[in-house]
Design a protein around this motif. Structure first.
Motif, PDB file in Angstrom:
ATOM      1  N   TYR A  23     -44.392 -29.156  -1.579  1.00 20.45           N
ATOM      2  CA  TYR A  23     -44.728 -30.200  -0.614  1.00 20.45           C
ATOM      3  C   TYR A  23     -43.810 -31.406  -0.797  1.00 20.45           C
ATOM      4  N   PHE A  24     -43.507 -31.763  -2.046  1.00 23.63           N
ATOM      5  CA  PHE A  24     -42.535 -32.821  -2.284  1.00 23.63           C
ATOM      6  C   PHE A  24     -41.136 -32.368  -1.868  1.00 23.63           C
ATOM      7  N   SER A  25     -40.842 -31.101  -2.063  1.00 27.63           N
ATOM      8  CA  SER A  25     -39.530 -30.575  -1.684  1.00 27.63           C
ATOM      9  C   SER A  25     -39.318 -30.663  -0.178  1.00 27.63           C
ATOM     10  N   LEU A  26     -40.364 -30.388   0.597  1.00 28.32           N
ATOM     11  CA  LEU A  26     -40.238 -30.505   2.051  1.00 28.32           C
ATOM     12  C   LEU A  26     -39.961 -31.943   2.471  1.00 28.32           C
ATOM     13  N   LEU A  27     -40.639 -32.886   1.839  1.00 26.24           N
ATOM     14  CA  LEU A  27     -40.385 -34.294   2.155  1.00 26.24           C
ATOM     15  C   LEU A  27     -38.967 -34.693   1.754  1.00 26.24           C
ATOM     16  N   ASN A  28     -38.529 -34.224   0.591  1.00 26.90           N
ATOM     17  CA  ASN A  28     -37.154 -34.515   0.172  1.00 26.90           C
ATOM     18  C   ASN A  28     -36.136 -33.916   1.125  1.00 26.90           C
ATOM     19  N   LEU A  29     -36.454 -32.739   1.665  1.00 22.00           N
ATOM     20  CA  LEU A  29     -35.550 -32.111   2.636  1.00 22.00           C
ATOM     21  C   LEU A  29     -35.376 -33.002   3.861  1.00 22.00           C
ATOM     22  N   LEU A  30     -36.468 -33.556   4.355  1.00 18.77           N
ATOM     23  CA  LEU A  30     -36.379 -34.456   5.512  1.00 18.77           C
ATOM     24  C   LEU A  30     -35.566 -35.701   5.180  1.00 18.77           C
ATOM     25  N   VAL A  31     -35.768 -36.242   3.975  1.00 18.32           N
ATOM     26  CA  VAL A  31     -35.012 -37.431   3.569  1.00 18.32           C
ATOM     27  C   VAL A  31     -33.529 -37.113   3.444  1.00 18.32           C
ATOM     28  N   MET A  32     -33.195 -35.980   2.834  1.00 21.88           N
ATOM     29  CA  MET A  32     -31.793 -35.605   2.670  1.00 21.88           C
ATOM     30  C   MET A  32     -31.124 -35.367   4.020  1.00 21.88           C
ATOM     31  N   LEU A  33     -31.845 -34.757   4.948  1.00 28.95           N
ATOM     32  CA  LEU A  33     -31.289 -34.574   6.294  1.00 28.95           C
ATOM     33  C   LEU A  33     -31.072 -35.911   6.984  1.00 28.95           C
ATOM     34  N   GLY A  34     -32.019 -36.837   6.793  1.00 33.18           N
ATOM     35  CA  GLY A  34     -31.848 -38.160   7.385  1.00 33.18           C
ATOM     36  C   GLY A  34     -30.634 -38.885   6.835  1.00 33.18           C
ATOM     37  N   ILE A  35     -30.416 -38.787   5.511  1.00 29.17           N
ATOM     38  CA  ILE A  35     -29.251 -39.430   4.906  1.00 29.17           C
ATOM     39  C   ILE A  35     -27.958 -38.804   5.417  1.00 29.17           C
ATOM     40  N   PHE A  36     -27.926 -37.477   5.457  1.00 27.75           N
ATOM     41  CA  PHE A  36     -26.687 -36.797   5.829  1.00 27.75           C
ATOM     42  C   PHE A  36     -26.322 -37.055   7.287  1.00 27.75           C
ATOM     43  N   PHE A  37     -27.268 -36.851   8.191  1.00 27.63           N
ATOM     44  CA  PHE A  37     -26.951 -37.048   9.613  1.00 27.63           C
ATOM     45  C   PHE A  37     -26.780 -38.526   9.947  1.00 27.63           C
ATOM     46  N   GLY A  38     -27.418 -39.419   9.177  1.00 29.19           N
ATOM     47  CA  GLY A  38     -27.145 -40.839   9.357  1.00 29.19           C
ATOM     48  C   GLY A  38     -25.714 -41.183   8.983  1.00 29.19           C
TER      49      GLY A  38
ATOM     50  N   LEU B 164     -32.828 -24.022  -1.524  1.00 26.89           N
ATOM     51  CA  LEU B 164     -33.461 -24.299  -2.821  1.00 26.89           C
ATOM     52  C   LEU B 164     -32.483 -24.965  -3.782  1.00 26.89           C
ATOM     53  N   VAL B 165     -31.239 -24.495  -3.781  1.00 29.32           N
ATOM     54  CA  VAL B 165     -30.222 -25.078  -4.657  1.00 29.32           C
ATOM     55  C   VAL B 165     -29.977 -26.537  -4.298  1.00 29.32           C
ATOM     56  N   LEU B 166     -29.860 -26.836  -3.009  1.00 30.31           N
ATOM     57  CA  LEU B 166     -29.617 -28.206  -2.582  1.00 30.31           C
ATOM     58  C   LEU B 166     -30.805 -29.113  -2.877  1.00 30.31           C
ATOM     59  N   LEU B 167     -32.018 -28.589  -2.770  1.00 29.36           N
ATOM     60  CA  LEU B 167     -33.206 -29.387  -3.073  1.00 29.36           C
ATOM     61  C   LEU B 167     -33.337 -29.647  -4.575  1.00 29.36           C
ATOM     62  N   ALA B 168     -32.908 -28.687  -5.386  1.00 31.18           N
ATOM     63  CA  ALA B 168     -32.989 -28.868  -6.841  1.00 31.18           C
ATOM     64  C   ALA B 168     -31.911 -29.798  -7.367  1.00 31.18           C
ATOM     65  N   TRP B 169     -30.853 -29.983  -6.616  1.00 31.54           N
ATOM     66  CA  TRP B 169     -29.732 -30.818  -7.053  1.00 31.54           C
ATOM     67  C   TRP B 169     -30.177 -32.235  -7.424  1.00 31.54           C
ATOM     68  N   PRO B 170     -30.817 -33.016  -6.514  1.00 33.05           N
ATOM     69  CA  PRO B 170     -31.243 -34.370  -6.906  1.00 33.05           C
ATOM     70  C   PRO B 170     -32.324 -34.377  -7.985  1.00 33.05           C
ATOM     71  N   VAL B 171     -33.149 -33.341  -8.035  1.00 32.76           N
ATOM     72  CA  VAL B 171     -34.158 -33.261  -9.097  1.00 32.76           C
ATOM     73  C   VAL B 171     -33.482 -33.166 -10.460  1.00 32.76           C
ATOM     74  N   ALA B 172     -32.416 -32.376 -10.545  1.00 36.62           N
ATOM     75  CA  ALA B 172     -31.666 -32.267 -11.792  1.00 36.62           C
ATOM     76  C   ALA B 172     -31.034 -33.598 -12.177  1.00 36.62           C
ATOM     77  N   ILE B 173     -30.561 -34.352 -11.199  1.00 36.34           N
ATOM     78  CA  ILE B 173     -29.968 -35.653 -11.497  1.00 36.34           C
ATOM     79  C   ILE B 173     -31.022 -36.620 -12.018  1.00 36.34           C
ATOM     80  N   VAL B 174     -32.238 -36.537 -11.488  1.00 37.16           N
ATOM     81  CA  VAL B 174     -33.330 -37.364 -12.006  1.00 37.16           C
ATOM     82  C   VAL B 174     -33.608 -37.016 -13.465  1.00 37.16           C
ATOM     83  N   VAL B 175     -33.602 -35.724 -13.793  1.00 32.99           N
ATOM     84  CA  VAL B 175     -33.838 -35.304 -15.177  1.00 32.99           C
ATOM     85  C   VAL B 175     -32.747 -35.860 -16.089  1.00 32.99           C
TER      86      VAL B 175
END
Length: 256
Positions: A189-204, A153-164
């Motif tokens: 539901y948006f958080s789950l999609l963001n999780l997939l995107v963040m995993l894609g960025i990190f493992f990429g 939850l903390v990692l998912l909220a991190w980019p949301v805080a940066i957007v704010v």
């Protein structure tokens, strides 16, 4: 339509060049360490240091005409979903520039971004240390899953805080934290999609750091930004403050 697609692709590639410089510590870590997650204190510290680069990317997605946002923001009425309290970092005479506006955005956002990201980095570090410490105890099987969920939850909220912070640079850090954590849970539901995107960025970045940073980073970050901004915008407009009287939203809208 094809011109818009070409502008988007070319703008993303130019932004990737800027991000290679701003996210150099993360790229260096992925190049030098086979499994960066095993040295999680260093990884969390590097993620915190590269948070201003993420804010610059989000500002570019919002303001640069290459991503189809600047003209919409300039024509939006005050208080609408496309309106923002922050001035555009792209000036009228440099619509297709990238480096100079990104430097301008970095100068305006780096300190506030580091300040907003620090609680998330600190919480993630403490929780990860607790998980490692509890792994060898009998209570670890019961407590570690709850702690791991909290880290997520903390990692998912991190980019949301940066957007704010990008949308409302003058907002207090406490209000940013409350709103980011609340939105991550409410709009799961948006958080789950963001999780997939963040995993894609990190493992990429782990698999092909330079290729990911030079080609694919901007596209995935744009998807991350779009999801996070879609979560945030309804809560930072005056209309939302009139409809939902929560302390976090009130401070964000009226600067209290």
């Amino acid at each position: 339509m094809w011109r818009d697609i070409g502008d988007f692709l070319f703008g993303t590639l130019r932004l990737n060049v800027v991000l290679v410089v701003l996210m150099a510590p993360l790229i260096a870590l992925c190049l030098g360490v086979v499994a960066p997650w095993r040295s999680f204190p260093t990884l969390i510290a590097v993620l915190w240091l590269t948070s201003p680069g993420l804010a610059v990317a989000f500002a570019a997605f919002r303001d640069s005409p290459a991503f189809g946002r600047s003209l919409l923001r300039r024509q939006a009425p005050a208080g609408s979903a496309m309106d923002s309290a922050a001035d555009s970092y792209w000036r009228l005479d440099e619509d297709y520039a990238m480096v100079r506006p990104c430097v301008r955005a970095l100068r305006g956002l780096w300190w506030r971004t580091l300040l907003a990201a620090a609680p998330f980095a600190g919480a993630a570090l403490v929780l990860c240390v607790d998980i490692v410490w509890l792994a060898g105890t009998g209570a670890g099987a019961y407590v570690a899953p709850a702690l791991a969920t909290t880290v997520l939850l903390v990692l998912l909220a991190w980019p949301v805080a940066i957007v704010v912070v990008t949308e409302r640079p003058g907002v207090r850090t406490a209000a940013v934290l409350r709103l980011a954590l609340t939105l991550v849970v409410r709009r799961w539901y948006f958080s789950l999609l963001n999780l997939l995107v963040m995993l894609g960025i990190f493992f990429g970045l782990v698999a092909q750091p330079f290729l990911m940073a030079a080609v694919g980073n901007g596209f995935l970050l744009h998807l991350l930004w779009a999801n996070a901004r879609w979560m945030v915008l309804p809560s930072i407009t005056p209309e939302a403050a009139d409809a939902v009287r929560s302390p976090a939203v009130g401070r964000l809208c009226y600067g209290r």
